[in-house]
Enzyme design. Sequence first.
Site, PDB file in Angstrom:
ATOM      1  CE  LYS A 260     -10.539  13.649  23.913  1.00  0.00           C
ATOM      2  NZ  LYS A 260     -11.274  12.401  24.160  1.00  0.00           N
TER       3      LYS A 260
ATOM      4  N   GLY B 138     -18.007  19.819  28.817  1.00  0.00           N
ATOM      5  CA  GLY B 138     -17.391  18.953  29.819  1.00  0.00           C
ATOM      6  C   GLY B 138     -17.296  19.706  31.130  1.00  0.00           C
TER       7      GLY B 138
ATOM      8  CD  GLU C  30     -11.526  22.853  38.205  1.00  0.00           C
ATOM      9  OE1 GLU C  30     -10.360  23.245  38.040  1.00  0.00           O
ATOM     10  OE2 GLU C  30     -12.422  23.582  38.670  1.00  0.00           O
ATOM     11  CB  THR C  31     -11.822  19.661  31.203  1.00  0.00           C
ATOM     12  OG1 THR C  31     -11.735  18.552  32.078  1.00  0.00           O
ATOM     13  CG2 THR C  31     -11.142  19.309  29.896  1.00  0.00           C
ATOM     14  N   GLY C  32     -12.473  22.791  31.143  1.00  0.00           N
ATOM     15  CA  GLY C  32     -12.714  24.021  30.375  1.00  0.00           C
ATOM     16  C   GLY C  32     -11.641  25.069  30.653  1.00  0.00           C
TER      17      GLY C  32
ATOM     18  CD  GLU D 214     -22.618  25.666  26.089  1.00  0.00           C
ATOM     19  OE1 GLU D 214     -23.110  25.852  27.217  1.00  0.00           O
ATOM     20  OE2 GLU D 214     -22.685  26.510  25.175  1.00  0.00           O
TER      21      GLU D 214
ATOM     22  CB  CYS E 213     -24.804  19.761  32.131  1.00  0.00           C
ATOM     23  SG  CYS E 213     -25.923  20.061  30.743  1.00  0.00           S
TER      24      CYS E 213
ATOM     25  CD  GLU F 228     -21.361  19.033  37.276  1.00  0.00           C
ATOM     26  OE1 GLU F 228     -20.139  19.059  37.003  1.00  0.00           O
ATOM     27  OE2 GLU F 228     -22.243  19.218  36.418  1.00  0.00           O
TER      28      GLU F 228
HETATM   29  P1  NAD Z   1     -14.491  16.077  31.092  1.00  0.00           P
HETATM   30  O1  NAD Z   1     -14.160  17.520  31.236  1.00  0.00           O
HETATM   31  O2  NAD Z   1     -13.780  15.114  31.941  1.00  0.00           O
HETATM   32  O3  NAD Z   1     -14.282  15.572  29.596  1.00  0.00           O
HETATM   33  C1  NAD Z   1     -14.954  16.143  28.490  1.00  0.00           C
HETATM   34  C2  NAD Z   1     -14.137  15.885  27.240  1.00  0.00           C
HETATM   35  O4  NAD Z   1     -12.902  16.593  27.352  1.00  0.00           O
HETATM   36  C3  NAD Z   1     -13.766  14.427  26.990  1.00  0.00           C
HETATM   37  O5  NAD Z   1     -13.779  14.168  25.596  1.00  0.00           O
HETATM   38  C4  NAD Z   1     -12.354  14.352  27.551  1.00  0.00           C
HETATM   39  O6  NAD Z   1     -11.594  13.303  26.981  1.00  0.00           O
HETATM   40  C5  NAD Z   1     -11.805  15.709  27.156  1.00  0.00           C
HETATM   41  N1  NAD Z   1     -10.708  16.194  27.985  1.00  0.00           N
HETATM   42  C6  NAD Z   1     -10.360  15.799  29.245  1.00  0.00           C
HETATM   43  N2  NAD Z   1      -9.287  16.477  29.668  1.00  0.00           N
HETATM   44  C7  NAD Z   1      -8.934  17.323  28.670  1.00  0.00           C
HETATM   45  C8  NAD Z   1      -7.925  18.306  28.525  1.00  0.00           C
HETATM   46  N3  NAD Z   1      -7.042  18.552  29.501  1.00  0.00           N
HETATM   47  N4  NAD Z   1      -7.871  19.028  27.383  1.00  0.00           N
HETATM   48  C9  NAD Z   1      -8.785  18.821  26.414  1.00  0.00           C
HETATM   49  N5  NAD Z   1      -9.759  17.883  26.482  1.00  0.00           N
HETATM   50  C10 NAD Z   1      -9.843  17.148  27.603  1.00  0.00           C
HETATM   51  O7  NAD Z   1     -16.079  16.025  31.299  1.00  0.00           O
HETATM   52  P2  NAD Z   1     -16.969  14.726  31.357  1.00  0.00           P
HETATM   53  O8  NAD Z   1     -16.683  14.065  32.661  1.00  0.00           O
HETATM   54  O9  NAD Z   1     -16.877  13.978  30.078  1.00  0.00           O
HETATM   55  O10 NAD Z   1     -18.450  15.354  31.393  1.00  0.00           O
HETATM   56  C11 NAD Z   1     -19.102  15.702  32.561  1.00  0.00           C
HETATM   57  C12 NAD Z   1     -19.066  17.213  32.723  1.00  0.00           C
HETATM   58  O11 NAD Z   1     -19.608  17.826  31.553  1.00  0.00           O
HETATM   59  C13 NAD Z   1     -19.931  17.688  33.873  1.00  0.00           C
HETATM   60  O12 NAD Z   1     -19.242  18.692  34.564  1.00  0.00           O
HETATM   61  C14 NAD Z   1     -21.155  18.269  33.173  1.00  0.00           C
HETATM   62  O13 NAD Z   1     -21.843  19.260  33.902  1.00  0.00           O
HETATM   63  C15 NAD Z   1     -20.540  18.825  31.929  1.00  0.00           C
HETATM   64  N6  NAD Z   1     -21.559  18.981  30.872  1.00  0.00           N
HETATM   65  C16 NAD Z   1     -21.978  20.242  30.573  1.00  0.00           C
HETATM   66  C17 NAD Z   1     -22.971  20.434  29.624  1.00  0.00           C
HETATM   67  C18 NAD Z   1     -23.458  21.810  29.285  1.00  0.00           C
HETATM   68  O14 NAD Z   1     -24.183  21.941  28.300  1.00  0.00           O
HETATM   69  N7  NAD Z   1     -23.087  22.833  30.026  1.00  0.00           N
HETATM   70  C19 NAD Z   1     -23.510  19.315  28.962  1.00  0.00           C
HETATM   71  C20 NAD Z   1     -23.045  18.051  29.279  1.00  0.00           C
HETATM   72  C21 NAD Z   1     -22.054  17.887  30.246  1.00  0.00           C
END
Ligand code: NAD
Length: 480
Positions: A172, A225, A228-230, A247, A281, A382
């Site tokens: 996805k 991501g 919060e989404t995690g 992650e 990140c 962040e």
């Molecule tokens: P996000 O959490 O908004 O979205 C990530 C993915 O999750 C997208 O595909 C999104 O459509 C999906 N998503 C959104 N809500 C969801 C839900 N309720 N259930 C399931 N899936 C959902 O994150 P983002 O804005 O795309 O990315 C930025 C974040 O990612 C930052 O916090 C960054 O630190 C983190 N990040 C972490 C790493 C790491 O390796 N730790 C690497 C890259 C990015």
Amino acid sequence: MDTYKMWIGGAYCDAESGKTYGVTNPATGEEIARAPLGDRSDVDKAVDAATRAFPEWSGKSQQERSATVHRIAALLKERVEEFARLDALDHGTPVSTAYHMVGGAVANLDFNSQGARTIMSDVIPIRPDALHFFHREPVGVCALIIPWNVPLTMVGSKLGAALSLGNTCVVKPPSIDSLTTLKFAEILDQVGLPPGAVNIVTGPGGTVGTALAAHPGVDLISFTGSSETGKDIMAKASGTVKRLVLELGGKNPFIILDDADIDLAAQKAMTSQLRNSGQICASPGRYYVSEKRHDEFVAKLIQAMNTFRVGDPLDPKTNMGPMVSEEHRDKVEYYIRCGVEEGAKLVLGGMRPTEPPFDKGFYVMPTIFTGVTQNMKIAREEIFGPVACVLTYKSEDEVIGLANDNVYGLCASVWTRDTVKATGFAKKLRAGTIYINDHLTIGPEMPWGGFRQSGVGKENSVVGLEEYTQLKLIALELTR
Ligand code: NAD
């Protein structure tokens, strides 16, 4: 204007609803393509296809699976420039950076295809008249949920590991920045995978992502991501006790000690903070500078950031493009306002470029705050943008406490000429990666994953590959 398709069960398809959404070029604000607006019914179709493909794909030899993923890497390598250009259009990252990101996807696929061949099993010496051993098996159907900041690199890492080890996948991509993953189906289509071994479903996280997180047919979720989404995914996945690799976010300390090489630190701070417009990140979120070296560091950081060229992502000379979307630009600007309101001193940037044509894109200029204190919002949360927040400290004991005083624990860096002291710092800092006189280096051989609210499990390296397997113990009685 191109309309992209999803990839389900080995075929290109529209969303079941027939709906699409517009994809915007963040450098111009113009719509450049349309992508399918998937929902729960598309997820059901993709999970069903992945479930049906699992026996055939997991039944292949490791050599055959590794060779297929290796071929995917080779085909992508032939098209790096094409994918980098598409990423520049969709994401706004400069082509020079996008080139490295697509190269990163190739490296991740390549490493995982070969690393999967090194996974070992073991014998447990319980009794001489019995043979107890464990081996590793694929987990099943994996949902790979990708962030927008480095989408194809993440696809390379997650898909490379999951697929090489015999799992089948539903990918996805993020709604913003989905085009490179959708285009990647053209490569998957060439390598003779069983139909449904990989599926790509686009659509909002709130519908497609949520449906995957809760789906009873999904065995593992690998998510990168925001924290919060995690947390939301963890809650939804708990209903069916899924395996999770998460992650998540970071607020990474960059700690400059009295004896640091300030030129080196300022140069690396600049690239780590501004690459991909700070949307990485591992970018440093907060700089702790010894009081004695503060003014020197800030002067050099301003000087370095002023050399970083902000402009058109398609221009090979550009170092930094726009933020990925209008919404994210607004979020970064919200934090800049918070910094000013809370009393931090804006010493560089803080505004959008005003010159045409960049006034139409979602740009934020490189920004530095000094006088930041530990409890300000900009020091704790962040920002995910080109915003450096500089704090000071008096003693080394104090700075370790300050650095550890955050819910995140993704990575940290220590800058000093005394490597013994740096190693002592590394042991005391609570984060998954500690850099010494470096920041931001990430590679397929390096296990990557945070402590605390920065995540669960590791990505990359053989340790990361193991996340996509489950251990099975087999107990053989030799006396019967
Ligand atoms: P996000 O959490 O908004 O979205 C990530 C993915 O999750 C997208 O595909 C999104 O459509 C999906 N998503 C959104 N809500 C969801 C839900 N309720 N259930 C399931 N899936 C959902 O994150 P983002 O804005 O795309 O990315 C930025 C974040 O990612 C930052 O916090 C960054 O630190 C983190 N990040 C972490 C790493 C790491 O390796 N730790 C690497 C890259 C990015």
